[in-house]
Motif scaffolding. Structure first.
Motif, PDB file in Angstrom:
ATOM      1  N   PRO A   1       0.818  -1.545   0.257  1.00 33.66           N
ATOM      2  CA  PRO A   1       0.216   0.060  -0.061  1.00 33.66           C
ATOM      3  C   PRO A   1       0.695   1.156  -0.097  1.00 33.66           C
ATOM      4  O   PRO A   1       2.322   1.411   0.039  1.00 33.66           O
ATOM      5  CB  PRO A   1      -0.618   0.280   1.229  1.00 33.66           C
ATOM      6  CG  PRO A   1      -0.013  -0.913   1.915  1.00 33.66           C
ATOM      7  CD  PRO A   1       0.436  -2.240   1.094  1.00 33.66           C
ATOM      8  N   ALA A   2       0.402   2.002  -0.282  1.00 34.69           N
ATOM      9  CA  ALA A   2       0.782   3.280  -0.252  1.00 34.69           C
ATOM     10  C   ALA A   2       1.130   4.151   0.726  1.00 34.69           C
ATOM     11  O   ALA A   2       0.728   3.505   1.669  1.00 34.69           O
ATOM     12  CB  ALA A   2       0.058   4.852  -1.111  1.00 34.69           C
ATOM     13  N   ALA A   3       2.738   4.741   1.521  1.00 32.22           N
ATOM     14  CA  ALA A   3       2.819   4.746   2.258  1.00 32.22           C
ATOM     15  C   ALA A   3       1.575   5.763   2.700  1.00 32.22           C
ATOM     16  O   ALA A   3       1.617   7.165   2.549  1.00 32.22           O
ATOM     17  CB  ALA A   3       4.419   5.853   2.377  1.00 32.22           C
ATOM     18  N   ALA A   4       0.952   5.547   4.393  1.00 27.27           N
ATOM     19  CA  ALA A   4       0.130   7.239   4.461  1.00 27.27           C
ATOM     20  C   ALA A   4       1.001   8.470   5.079  1.00 27.27           C
ATOM     21  O   ALA A   4       2.059   7.844   5.643  1.00 27.27           O
ATOM     22  CB  ALA A   4      -0.316   6.600   5.522  1.00 27.27           C
ATOM     23  N   ASN A   5       0.404   9.420   5.546  1.00 33.28           N
ATOM     24  CA  ASN A   5       1.054  10.318   6.431  1.00 33.28           C
ATOM     25  C   ASN A   5       0.471   9.906   7.539  1.00 33.28           C
ATOM     26  O   ASN A   5       0.374  11.557   8.671  1.00 33.28           O
ATOM     27  CB  ASN A   5      -0.103  11.885   5.764  1.00 33.28           C
ATOM     28  CG  ASN A   5       0.562  12.660   6.699  1.00 33.28           C
ATOM     29  OD1 ASN A   5       2.016  12.837   5.728  1.00 33.28           O
ATOM     30  ND2 ASN A   5       0.063  13.914   7.102  1.00 33.28           N
TER      31      ASN A   5
ATOM     32  N   ILE B   1      -3.570  12.013   4.055  1.00 29.16           N
ATOM     33  CA  ILE B   1      -3.753  13.688   3.570  1.00 29.16           C
ATOM     34  C   ILE B   1      -2.216  13.762   4.352  1.00 29.16           C
ATOM     35  O   ILE B   1      -2.268  14.161   5.189  1.00 29.16           O
ATOM     36  CB  ILE B   1      -5.287  14.230   4.780  1.00 29.16           C
ATOM     37  CG1 ILE B   1      -6.379  13.649   3.590  1.00 29.16           C
ATOM     38  CG2 ILE B   1      -5.336  16.467   4.316  1.00 29.16           C
ATOM     39  CD1 ILE B   1      -8.285  13.938   4.607  1.00 29.16           C
ATOM     40  N   ASP B   2      -2.373  15.313   3.187  1.00 24.96           N
ATOM     41  CA  ASP B   2      -0.533  16.285   4.223  1.00 24.96           C
ATOM     42  C   ASP B   2      -1.271  17.070   4.948  1.00 24.96           C
ATOM     43  O   ASP B   2      -1.225  18.329   4.612  1.00 24.96           O
ATOM     44  CB  ASP B   2       0.194  16.424   2.802  1.00 24.96           C
ATOM     45  CG  ASP B   2       1.247  17.464   3.360  1.00 24.96           C
ATOM     46  OD1 ASP B   2       1.319  17.517   3.978  1.00 24.96           O
ATOM     47  OD2 ASP B   2       1.899  16.952   2.027  1.00 24.96           O
ATOM     48  N   GLY B   3      -1.374  16.787   5.858  1.00 25.64           N
ATOM     49  CA  GLY B   3      -1.480  17.940   7.222  1.00 25.64           C
ATOM     50  C   GLY B   3      -0.839  18.217   7.604  1.00 25.64           C
ATOM     51  O   GLY B   3      -0.616  20.181   7.588  1.00 25.64           O
ATOM     52  N   ALA B   4       1.328  18.185   7.003  1.00 23.79           N
ATOM     53  CA  ALA B   4       2.239  19.322   7.233  1.00 23.79           C
ATOM     54  C   ALA B   4       1.661  21.094   6.119  1.00 23.79           C
ATOM     55  O   ALA B   4       2.258  21.264   6.991  1.00 23.79           O
ATOM     56  CB  ALA B   4       3.301  18.924   7.237  1.00 23.79           C
ATOM     57  N   ALA B   5       1.941  19.765   4.912  1.00 23.29           N
ATOM     58  CA  ALA B   5       1.230  21.350   4.181  1.00 23.29           C
ATOM     59  C   ALA B   5      -0.094  22.148   4.632  1.00 23.29           C
ATOM     60  O   ALA B   5       0.106  23.090   3.877  1.00 23.29           O
ATOM     61  CB  ALA B   5       0.666  20.344   2.143  1.00 23.29           C
TER      62      ALA B   5
ATOM     63  N   GLU C   1      -8.889  16.855   6.645  1.00 22.31           N
ATOM     64  CA  GLU C   1      -7.956  18.072   6.011  1.00 22.31           C
ATOM     65  C   GLU C   1      -7.884  19.026   7.356  1.00 22.31           C
ATOM     66  O   GLU C   1      -6.639  19.159   7.658  1.00 22.31           O
ATOM     67  CB  GLU C   1      -8.782  18.894   5.129  1.00 22.31           C
ATOM     68  CG  GLU C   1      -8.304  18.271   3.905  1.00 22.31           C
ATOM     69  CD  GLU C   1      -8.564  19.545   2.171  1.00 22.31           C
ATOM     70  OE1 GLU C   1      -8.137  19.073   1.646  1.00 22.31           O
ATOM     71  OE2 GLU C   1      -9.644  20.653   2.432  1.00 22.31           O
ATOM     72  N   MET C   2      -9.071  19.275   8.467  1.00 24.43           N
ATOM     73  CA  MET C   2      -8.205  19.671   9.732  1.00 24.43           C
ATOM     74  C   MET C   2      -8.589  18.843  10.406  1.00 24.43           C
ATOM     75  O   MET C   2      -7.292  19.274  11.625  1.00 24.43           O
ATOM     76  CB  MET C   2      -9.616  20.625  10.259  1.00 24.43           C
ATOM     77  CG  MET C   2     -10.089  22.005   9.313  1.00 24.43           C
ATOM     78  SD  MET C   2      -8.866  23.220   9.022  1.00 24.43           S
ATOM     79  CE  MET C   2      -8.523  23.683  10.866  1.00 24.43           C
ATOM     80  N   GLU C   3      -8.938  17.791  10.433  1.00 19.40           N
ATOM     81  CA  GLU C   3      -8.352  17.045  11.845  1.00 19.40           C
ATOM     82  C   GLU C   3      -6.586  16.902  11.067  1.00 19.40           C
ATOM     83  O   GLU C   3      -5.565  16.505  12.217  1.00 19.40           O
ATOM     84  CB  GLU C   3      -8.819  15.368  11.388  1.00 19.40           C
ATOM     85  CG  GLU C   3      -8.383  14.406  12.469  1.00 19.40           C
ATOM     86  CD  GLU C   3      -9.603  13.488  12.000  1.00 19.40           C
ATOM     87  OE1 GLU C   3      -9.809  12.329  13.306  1.00 19.40           O
ATOM     88  OE2 GLU C   3      -9.849  12.736  11.659  1.00 19.40           O
ATOM     89  N   ALA C   4      -5.987  16.593   9.994  1.00 24.68           N
ATOM     90  CA  ALA C   4      -4.851  16.547   9.815  1.00 24.68           C
ATOM     91  C   ALA C   4      -3.620  16.832   9.999  1.00 24.68           C
ATOM     92  O   ALA C   4      -2.080  16.820  10.611  1.00 24.68           O
ATOM     93  CB  ALA C   4      -4.654  16.022   8.398  1.00 24.68           C
ATOM     94  N   ALA C   5      -4.267  18.297   9.677  1.00 24.68           N
ATOM     95  CA  ALA C   5      -3.564  19.293   9.617  1.00 24.68           C
ATOM     96  C   ALA C   5      -3.404  19.919  11.529  1.00 24.68           C
ATOM     97  O   ALA C   5      -2.394  19.894  12.382  1.00 24.68           O
ATOM     98  CB  ALA C   5      -3.646  20.854   9.394  1.00 24.68           C
TER      99      ALA C   5
END
Length: 275
Positions: A59-63, A69-73, A134-138
């Protein structure tokens, strides 16, 4: 006899050369076939799409925390302006002392504050286009240095809201205050509809994060040069931009619970500083 040996030698040489050429041709064909092999395969709905092969693929690497979702970005583009500088009282990322009381409320409460806003922080950091995920990831990226973050999407705990003095006040007091405010507004028929609204308080709640720091190109309160060209457009245009959004500024500063009059009062408060 010598002629026979010479002929046999020539034939043997020819056979060896032909064999080597055949082997080389096979190698060349294999290399060419490998280079020409399709990079992918077209698969139509209803056909065997090679699910077994897909299942065995890694599987693709998760963040982190189970999210792709790229929380850092998102943090870098929306949250960093305040949470790297401490603007408007925002707790700086990795500052354990600043986060101590907040961490005790739990991740679900911190996420609720990020989505709906609290204090001077607007809902969704001022960008209403961001989804809850997206807010959760950030938010997870923001608080990772100071607390253990649950796997994203698995937060079941209910947000714990701190009890405020306003919530503890008797209902009679709140009703009396509402009545007094209504009477005061009714007596000011000649004043604008937003007269009597505390624009400073609304500025501190929804506008200060950007208009104190200049984040996202916002004109800083009190900077006459930054406001000069904007004032020339007239107050109605400034009201319209603040209520409906303009360029990087979200509608109503990202807090859609504000009324149009609330926003106008906040605009008046900012403009008064440069007039």
């Amino acid at each position: 006899m010598k002629s026979s040996k010479l002929i046999m030698g020539c034939l043997a040489t020819l056979g060896l050369t032909a064999g080597m050429a055949t082997a080389q041709a096979n190698v060349d064909r294999d290399a060419i076939a490998e280079r020409l092999k399709p990079a992918g395969q077209l698969c139509l709905q209803g056909e065997d799409c090679g699910t077994a092969a897909s299942a065995s693929a890694a599987p693709a690497a998760a963040n982190g925390n189970g999210s792709d979702i790229d929380g850092a970005a998102i943090y870098d583009s929306v949250c960093m302006a305040c949470h790297e500088t401490g603007a408007a009282g925002a707790p700086v990322r990795s500052d354990e002392a600043a986060w101590a009381d907040r961490v005790g409320q739990g991740f679900a409460t911190l996420l609720d504050h990020s989505i709906n806003g609290i204090g001077a922080m607007p809902a969704r950091g001022g960008n209403p286009n961001l989804s809850d995920a997206e807010m959760e990831a950030a938010t997870a990226y923001l608080v990772e240095p100071v607390m253990d973050v649950p796997e994203l999407g698995s937060t079941d705990e209910a947000p714990v809201e701190a009890t405020t003095a306003e919530e503890e006040a008797p209902a009679e007091t709140a009703a009396a205050e509402d009545t007094a405010a209504a009477e005061e507004t009714a007596a000011a028929d000649s004043e604008p509809s937003h007269a009597g609204i505390d624009g400073e308080a609304i500025y501190n709640q929804a506008c200060m994060a950007c208009h104190m720091t200049g984040a996202a190109g916002a004109p800083i309160k009190g900077d006459a040069d930054a406001w000069g060209a904007r004032l020339e457009q007239g107050m109605e245009t400034l009201y319209d931009h603040s209520i409906n959004g303009f360029n990087a500024m979200p509608a109503k500063g990202g807090n859609m619970s504000l009324s149009d009059d609330d926003v106008k009062a906040a605009v008046d408060f900012m403009v008064d500083a440069v007039q």
